[in-house]
Design an enzyme around this catalytic site. Structure first.
Site, PDB file in Angstrom:
ATOM      1  N   GLU A 438       0.815  -1.209   0.000  1.00 31.31           N
ATOM      2  CA  GLU A 438       0.000   0.000   0.000  1.00 31.31           C
ATOM      3  C   GLU A 438       0.854   1.267   0.000  1.00 31.31           C
ATOM      4  O   GLU A 438       0.551   2.247   0.687  1.00 31.31           O
ATOM      5  CB  GLU A 438      -0.949  -0.024   1.206  1.00 31.31           C
ATOM      6  CG  GLU A 438      -2.239   0.711   0.968  1.00 31.31           C
ATOM      7  CD  GLU A 438      -2.595   0.779  -0.493  1.00 31.31           C
ATOM      8  OE1 GLU A 438      -3.044  -0.249  -1.017  1.00 31.31           O
ATOM      9  OE2 GLU A 438      -2.412   1.835  -1.127  1.00 31.31           O
TER      10      GLU A 438
HETATM   11  C1  LIG Z   1       2.096  -9.723   0.242  1.00 26.81           C
HETATM   12  C2  LIG Z   1       1.883  -8.606  -0.717  1.00 26.81           C
HETATM   13  C3  LIG Z   1       0.595  -8.213  -1.031  1.00 26.81           C
HETATM   14  C4  LIG Z   1       0.375  -7.202  -1.958  1.00 26.81           C
HETATM   15  N1  LIG Z   1      -0.916  -6.883  -2.340  1.00 26.81           N
HETATM   16  C5  LIG Z   1      -1.100  -6.061  -3.403  1.00 26.81           C
HETATM   17  C6  LIG Z   1      -2.413  -5.890  -3.976  1.00 26.81           C
HETATM   18  O1  LIG Z   1      -3.410  -6.443  -3.491  1.00 26.81           O
HETATM   19  N2  LIG Z   1      -2.533  -5.104  -5.073  1.00 26.81           N
HETATM   20  C7  LIG Z   1      -1.459  -4.483  -5.656  1.00 26.81           C
HETATM   21  O2  LIG Z   1      -1.638  -3.793  -6.661  1.00 26.81           O
HETATM   22  N3  LIG Z   1      -0.211  -4.612  -5.126  1.00 26.81           N
HETATM   23  C8  LIG Z   1      -0.011  -5.399  -4.032  1.00 26.81           C
HETATM   24  N4  LIG Z   1       1.250  -5.552  -3.512  1.00 26.81           N
HETATM   25  C9  LIG Z   1       2.360  -4.815  -4.093  1.00 26.81           C
HETATM   26  C10 LIG Z   1       2.909  -3.736  -3.170  1.00 26.81           C
HETATM   27  O3  LIG Z   1       1.999  -2.675  -3.066  1.00 26.81           O
HETATM   28  C11 LIG Z   1       4.291  -3.314  -3.713  1.00 26.81           C
HETATM   29  O4  LIG Z   1       5.172  -4.394  -3.443  1.00 26.81           O
HETATM   30  C12 LIG Z   1       4.801  -2.034  -3.093  1.00 26.81           C
HETATM   31  O5  LIG Z   1       4.010  -0.939  -3.500  1.00 26.81           O
HETATM   32  C13 LIG Z   1       6.255  -1.748  -3.457  1.00 26.81           C
HETATM   33  O6  LIG Z   1       6.509  -1.928  -4.820  1.00 26.81           O
HETATM   34  P1  LIG Z   1       7.741  -2.832  -5.273  1.00 26.81           P
HETATM   35  O7  LIG Z   1       7.613  -4.132  -4.567  1.00 26.81           O
HETATM   36  O8  LIG Z   1       7.786  -2.860  -6.750  1.00 26.81           O
HETATM   37  O9  LIG Z   1       9.018  -2.130  -4.702  1.00 26.81           O
HETATM   38  P2  LIG Z   1       9.862  -0.943  -5.430  1.00 26.81           P
HETATM   39  O10 LIG Z   1       8.911   0.089  -5.940  1.00 26.81           O
HETATM   40  O11 LIG Z   1      10.801  -1.551  -6.391  1.00 26.81           O
HETATM   41  O12 LIG Z   1      10.638  -0.358  -4.206  1.00 26.81           O
HETATM   42  C14 LIG Z   1      11.849  -0.913  -3.692  1.00 26.81           C
HETATM   43  C15 LIG Z   1      12.435   0.058  -2.658  1.00 26.81           C
HETATM   44  O13 LIG Z   1      12.716   1.319  -3.285  1.00 26.81           O
HETATM   45  C16 LIG Z   1      12.043   2.368  -2.613  1.00 26.81           C
HETATM   46  N5  LIG Z   1      11.574   3.348  -3.604  1.00 26.81           N
HETATM   47  C17 LIG Z   1      11.046   3.104  -4.832  1.00 26.81           C
HETATM   48  N6  LIG Z   1      10.724   4.254  -5.429  1.00 26.81           N
HETATM   49  C18 LIG Z   1      11.037   5.242  -4.572  1.00 26.81           C
HETATM   50  C19 LIG Z   1      10.936   6.660  -4.614  1.00 26.81           C
HETATM   51  N7  LIG Z   1      10.434   7.295  -5.671  1.00 26.81           N
HETATM   52  N8  LIG Z   1      11.385   7.368  -3.547  1.00 26.81           N
HETATM   53  C20 LIG Z   1      11.882   6.746  -2.472  1.00 26.81           C
HETATM   54  N9  LIG Z   1      11.996   5.411  -2.375  1.00 26.81           N
HETATM   55  C21 LIG Z   1      11.581   4.668  -3.408  1.00 26.81           C
HETATM   56  C22 LIG Z   1      10.880   1.716  -1.892  1.00 26.81           C
HETATM   57  O14 LIG Z   1      10.460   2.459  -0.764  1.00 26.81           O
HETATM   58  C23 LIG Z   1      11.487   0.372  -1.513  1.00 26.81           C
HETATM   59  O15 LIG Z   1      12.201   0.490  -0.322  1.00 26.81           O
HETATM   60  C24 LIG Z   1       1.486  -6.537  -2.549  1.00 26.81           C
HETATM   61  C25 LIG Z   1       2.780  -6.909  -2.208  1.00 26.81           C
HETATM   62  C26 LIG Z   1       2.991  -7.938  -1.329  1.00 26.81           C
HETATM   63  C27 LIG Z   1       4.405  -8.360  -1.025  1.00 26.81           C
END
Ligand SMILES: Cc1cc2nc3c(=O)[nH]c(=O)nc-3n(C[C@H](O)[C@H](O)[C@H](O)COP(=O)(O)OP(=O)(O)OC[C@H]3O[C@@H](n4cnc5c(N)ncnc54)[C@H](O)[C@@H]3O)c2cc1C
Length: 594
Positions: A438
């Site tokens: 989220e």
């Molecule tokens: C168990 C689980 C359930 C989930 N459920 C849903 C769901 O129901 N629907 C859905 O759509 N998604 C869902 N997600 C996805 C979740 O919302 C994302 O994993 C999350 O938003 C982070 O995206 P990412 O994993 O691609 O990480 P990334 O975006 O790759 O981030 C990696 C790191 O980089 C940092 N970062 C990235 N961009 C920036 C920035 N601009 N400034 C500062 N820091 C940054 C982040 O804070 C993080 O520490 C789920 C994920 C999990 C693991």
């Protein structure tokens, strides 16, 4: 037997003394929300949480969700539990009667949701997302869409999902590439979504996916994203679920925690295109989706409160029973570990911070009620601004703390905490997702600093600081040692909040990277001080109610708030230094020096 006790006196105290339930209950539309009604609802919800959901938490974790031949099965007992949940009308607690809901204030439904998150986080994710999707439809759906989808979702017969994430589009939703091509009054959707919570399951008769995709020729980035309703089963004319849509769960993720919550990789349109229906206008999808995202952000913060409470209860129960060593004060008798000062420190730290997190989430929920229902139109705007300011804080601060508190809960158990049998380890594993999904807590901090402080020139932060100052000044410090100690620390903390905000406004104007580097400690500082301020408010009210009496529950309030003021609030000074002195250094190393 259940190992979870709904903390009803504590919840009622926060509702009455901190969130101002009596003021919310006089707002138009909420007149029937008496304290007696709130007690009845919370009592019934508490029984459900304790007797039905909590016992399934551990077994659900062990068994997990599984995918077989395209069908996702939830663990044993979950379909029965979900039926009882739906039969009780719990899904629609906060929705308008027009949509089949019960129209209770947000602050009361927030308290109810806390009980379920505590009892069983993995189960409650399903209602949580369904409620967020329902809110989205209630605000942005057409009348026909509301008739078809909203009623069954508010009733809980159909559930909702949030389909945002793709392999290349996580925090950066502008990178979404799922396609939506118009065709005869609907769209054909093709693409893959990952990490979709309850994307497929056996609890309800239909699943309604709220999905972001791009139409042909849409502008690049976030301005070219549209929102679609993509049902698993396409509703017939009479509203009943009909033909299967072209979408499926391809696999389930193998995760650290929340094992019983199916996290699905979803394929849309393998057979030519899933049918989707546009919500609102093309290219405004992200704007609409923010309604659901903000709803879920507050809900995920509440998950932090719920899991911290559960971890605390578990650790306290263990500390009362585990006999080890002798009292520091001497004596031949062995004592339960609750007698050791360091264990008391850990437990009080868990208790005080959980209470502060609860106070903040309920306070924010009450501000939402005021923002939507205050008959004085002019009073609404500042409440809305306050909710917007606090939303990233509510999402991030309690979820970061939930991990720390669940970890401390393991520590209280000693070796047994590391052994899965006790359940303490599960809380730690389950809590760990909450700072990630989220919008990661890093993204929340960016939002707080960028959109909520810099963009509005610090106006809401200053208004909040002014209210805190008024409350601090009203603490009768001269007459009372506890309130005096709390006031001194609170005033220092408020000064740190003000100084950090001032620094951000200056630094942000000259170098946005500097403000971004300070964002996470700033959010922590705001959470720490806001939580401490609300505990102080509760302490003053408890003292007033207590008078010369000896109610142990009320008597614990000023002591808990004082512990927080003396042991947690001083972190604000360190955070201020990290912000004003340390942010620059974050940016110094070149990439290849890491
Ligand atoms: C168990 C689980 C359930 C989930 N459920 C849903 C769901 O129901 N629907 C859905 O759509 N998604 C869902 N997600 C996805 C979740 O919302 C994302 O994993 C999350 O938003 C982070 O995206 P990412 O994993 O691609 O990480 P990334 O975006 O790759 O981030 C990696 C790191 O980089 C940092 N970062 C990235 N961009 C920036 C920035 N601009 N400034 C500062 N820091 C940054 C982040 O804070 C993080 O520490 C789920 C994920 C999990 C693991």
């Amino acid at each position: 037997m259940s190992d979870y006790t709904p903390p009803l006196p504590e919840i009622r105290f926060v509702l009455d003394e901190i969130a101002g339930l009596d003021e919310v209950a006089v707002l138009p539309g909420f007149e029937e929300t008496t304290g007696t009604l709130a007690d009845a609802v919370l009592g019934e919800a508490g029984r459900l949480a304790r007797d039905m959901l909590a016992p399934l938490n551990h077994t659900g974790d062990r068994e997990g969700a599984r995918l077989e031949n395209g069908i996702v099965y939830t663990p044993a007992g979950w379909t029965e539990a979900y039926s009882r949940f739906v039969d009780g009308g719990w899904m629609g607690l906060r929705f308008d009667a027009d949509h089949g809901g019960q129209g209770l204030p947000r602050v009361v439904s927030t308290a109810v949701m806390e009980l379920w998150h505590s009892a069983n986080l993995a189960f409650t994710l399903c209602p949580m997302l369904t409620q967020g999707a329902s809110e989205l439809l209630a605000q942005h759906g057409s009348e026909a869409q509301k008739r078809t989808y909203l009623r069954p979702m508010v009733a809980g017969r159909w559930t909702g999902t949030m389909n945002l994430t793709e392999p290349q589009a996580g925090s950066d939703l502008g990178a979404i590439s799922t396609r939506a091509v118009p065709e005869d009054g609907h769209y054909r959707i093709t693409g893959q979504k990952i990490f979709i919570t309850y994307g497929e399951h056996d609890l309800a008769e239909n699943i309604i996916h709220m999905l972001l995709a791009r139409t042909p020729g849409a502008p690049a980035g976030v301005r070219g994203i549209s929102l679609f309703i993509v049902p698993k089963l396409l509703p017939r004319e009479d509203g009943t679920p009909g033909k299967r849509n072209d979408l499926r769960a391809v696999s389930l993720e193998d995760k650290l925690g929340i094992h019983a919550s199916p996290t699905c990789v979803m394929a849309f349109g393998d057979g030519g295109g899933a049918i989707g229906y546009l919500v609102g206008e093309e290219n405004r999808g992200l704007e609409y989706m923010f309604t659901m995202m903000n709803d879920e952000r507050l809900a995920v913060g509440l998950q932090g409160v719920g899991i911290a409470e559960r971890a605390y209860q578990q650790a306290l129960g263990f500390a009362r029973q585990r006999v080890q060593g002798r009292a520091d004060a001497g004596g031949p008798e062995k004592v339960a570990i609750l007698g050791h000062p360091d264990v008391r420190r850990m437990l009080l730290s868990m208790k005080a911070q959980t209470e502060a997190m609860r106070a903040l989430t309920y306070y924010t929920a009450a501000a939402m009620d005021r923002a939507h229902h205050d008959p004085d139109g002019e009073a609404r705007a500042p409440q809305s601004a306050l909710v917007e300011f606090l939303t990233p804080v509510v999402k991030a601060w309690p979820t970061d703390l939930a991990c720390e508190i669940a970890s401390m809960g393991i520590q209280v158990h000693g070796g047994m905490g590391f052994i899965e049998e006790t359940g303490a380890a599960q809380h730690f594993r389950d809590a760990r997702i909450t700072p990630i999904y989220e919008g990661t807590n890093g993204i929340q901090a960016r939002d707080l600093v960028g959109r909520k402080v810099l963009r509005e020139g610090g106006q809401t932060a200053r208004a909040l600081i002014a209210v805190m100052r008024e409350d601090a000044a009203a603490l009768e410090s001269a007459a009372d040692a506890d309130l005096g100690a709390i006031r001194a620390r609170l005033e220092r903390g408020i000064a740190a909040f003000e100084a950090a905000t001032g620094w951000l406004l200056e630094a942000g104007a000259s170098d946005p990277r500097l403000a971004a580097a300070a964002a996470a400690p700033y959010l922590r500082l705001v959470g720490t001080i806001t939580g401490g301020w609300l505990l102080a408010r509760g302490a003053a009210r408890a003292k007033a109610r207590l008078g010369d009496g000896a109610d142990p529950f009320l008597a614990a309030k000023p002591v808990t708030a004082r512990f927080y003021a003396e042991n947690v609030m001083p972190h604000a000074d360190a955070l201020l230094a990290a912000i004003t002195e340390g942010a620059g250094t974050v940016l110094v190393l070149a990439d290849d020096q890491f």
